[in-house]
Scaffold this active site. Structure first.
Site, PDB file in Angstrom:
ATOM      1  CD  GLU A   6      -3.243  -0.133   0.279  1.00  0.00           C
ATOM      2  OE1 GLU A   6      -2.976   0.962  -0.276  1.00  0.00           O
ATOM      3  OE2 GLU A   6      -4.338  -0.695   0.162  1.00  0.00           O
TER       4      GLU A   6
ATOM      5  NE  ARG B  28      -5.930  -3.149   8.433  1.00  0.00           N
ATOM      6  CZ  ARG B  28      -5.428  -2.573   7.336  1.00  0.00           C
ATOM      7  NH1 ARG B  28      -4.700  -1.464   7.452  1.00  0.00           N
ATOM      8  NH2 ARG B  28      -5.647  -3.084   6.142  1.00  0.00           N
TER       9      ARG B  28
ATOM     10  CG  ASP C 134      -7.107   0.066  -2.317  1.00  0.00           C
ATOM     11  OD1 ASP C 134      -6.762   0.820  -1.404  1.00  0.00           O
ATOM     12  OD2 ASP C 134      -6.973  -1.171  -2.249  1.00  0.00           O
TER      13      ASP C 134
ATOM     14  CG  ASN D 144      -8.784   2.387   0.662  1.00  0.00           C
ATOM     15  OD1 ASN D 144      -7.587   2.498   0.922  1.00  0.00           O
ATOM     16  ND2 ASN D 144      -9.420   1.223   0.729  1.00  0.00           N
TER      17      ASN D 144
ATOM     18  CG  ASN E  76      -6.819   1.309   5.087  1.00  0.00           C
ATOM     19  OD1 ASN E  76      -5.893   0.514   5.199  1.00  0.00           O
ATOM     20  ND2 ASN E  76      -7.499   1.445   3.964  1.00  0.00           N
TER      21      ASN E  76
END
Length: 290
Positions: A15, A98, A196, A146, A100
């Protein structure tokens, strides 16, 4: 245009590619491998740092080192010693979330959103970490945060809840760091993919990784689909322009899907890719002011 594997790193969940113009180095992360990576523009001089929890994103600091979004909250990372320091955990009562994806705005604030690790319930939120290290909740009811990024003038903010199957656009108040007037920028419904990681180029066009269908998409500022690039893997996760001329598009991917319902890729899964010859340049990423 040419697509090539830059680093065969086999990240479990690659990522957040991040090109730093000051160091002339590329950073990226392995969210499930709990690791930060760094390399030169051509994929050489590779270095890594281990972090103590799953990592969603990172940004570099003006003071040196980095700020991280981890499963356990916002942290500093000292790149010289490898030590991390907790800043604040905004969700200590949510063991299944969590933090991101995240990025820094023009005034040095770090915006990052949380996600449900099972990617099913709207229990996440979008946060802003200010230079004074205060944390502010900007939005809630998110399944998977995202793709935060801004227009070249910093006054338009793009963000996606991946499982809404669309990218949202907001007006962004640079003085206060507050997004408002949320509306749909574009939809990917019916594609089988989810929005994403994303970035904005120097022309104000939005580049987005459409994960699970192996596409990189470029959208015009009015939301019109301008270009589609088919990648050699399905699970592409994020994009960022870098290199000495900011004209290389770096693309991360995952070697192993986080949940069993997602497709498997071949041996190229988890690689870091570089796309050249696009005829487009990106913008320098700001550093966190705290």
């Amino acid at each position: 245009m040419e697509i090539k594997v830059l680093v065969d790193c086999k990240t479990i969940l690659g990522e957040g590619p991040l090109w730093d113009v000051e160091e002339q180095r590329l950073y990226w992360i392995d969210s499930f491998g709990n690791k930060v990576w760094r390399a030169t523009a051509d994929g050489k001089e590779i270095e890594t740092w281990d972090v103590p929890a799953k990592i969603g994103s990172m940004a570099l600091r003006r003071k040196g080192g980095a700020v991280l979004s981890l499963q356990t909250g916002f942290h500093f990372l000292d790149l010289k010693t490898g030590k991390t320091e907790l800043i604040h955990d905004p969700e200590p009562d949510k063991p299944t979330t969590r933090i991101n994806d995240g990025k820094v705005d023009k005034h040095g604030r770090f915006l990052a959103g949380s996600m449900d690790m099972m990617e099913s319930g709207p229990i996440g939120a979008l946060y802003r970490l200010d230079p004074d290290l205060s944390v502010h909740k900007l939005e809630e009811g998110i399944i998977c945060s995202n793709g935060p990024c801004w227009s070249p003038d910093g006054k338009t903010f793009y963000f996606a809840d991946s499982w809404s199957e669309e990218i949202s656009v907001y007006d962004y108040d640079l003085k206060t760091g507050t997004p408002s007037n949320k509306r749909t920028f574009c939809s990917v419904k019916g594609t089988g993919g989810a929005p994403d990681g994303a970035t904005v180029d120097a022309e104000g066009y939005v580049w987005m990784a459409l994960v699970y269908v192996g596409e990189i998409r470029r959208y015009a500022p009015d939301g019109r689909l301008d270009r589609t690039i088919k990648m050699p893997v399905l699970k592409v996760t994020s994009v960022n322009f870098g290199g000495p001329n900011l004209d290389i598009l770096y693309v991360t991917s995952m070697a192993k899907p986080p949940l069993p319902r997602f497709p498997e890729d071949g041996p190229l899964g988890g690689s870091l890719f570089a796309i050249t010859g696009l005829g487009v340049k990106g913008l320098p990423e700001p550093r966190f002011a705290g």
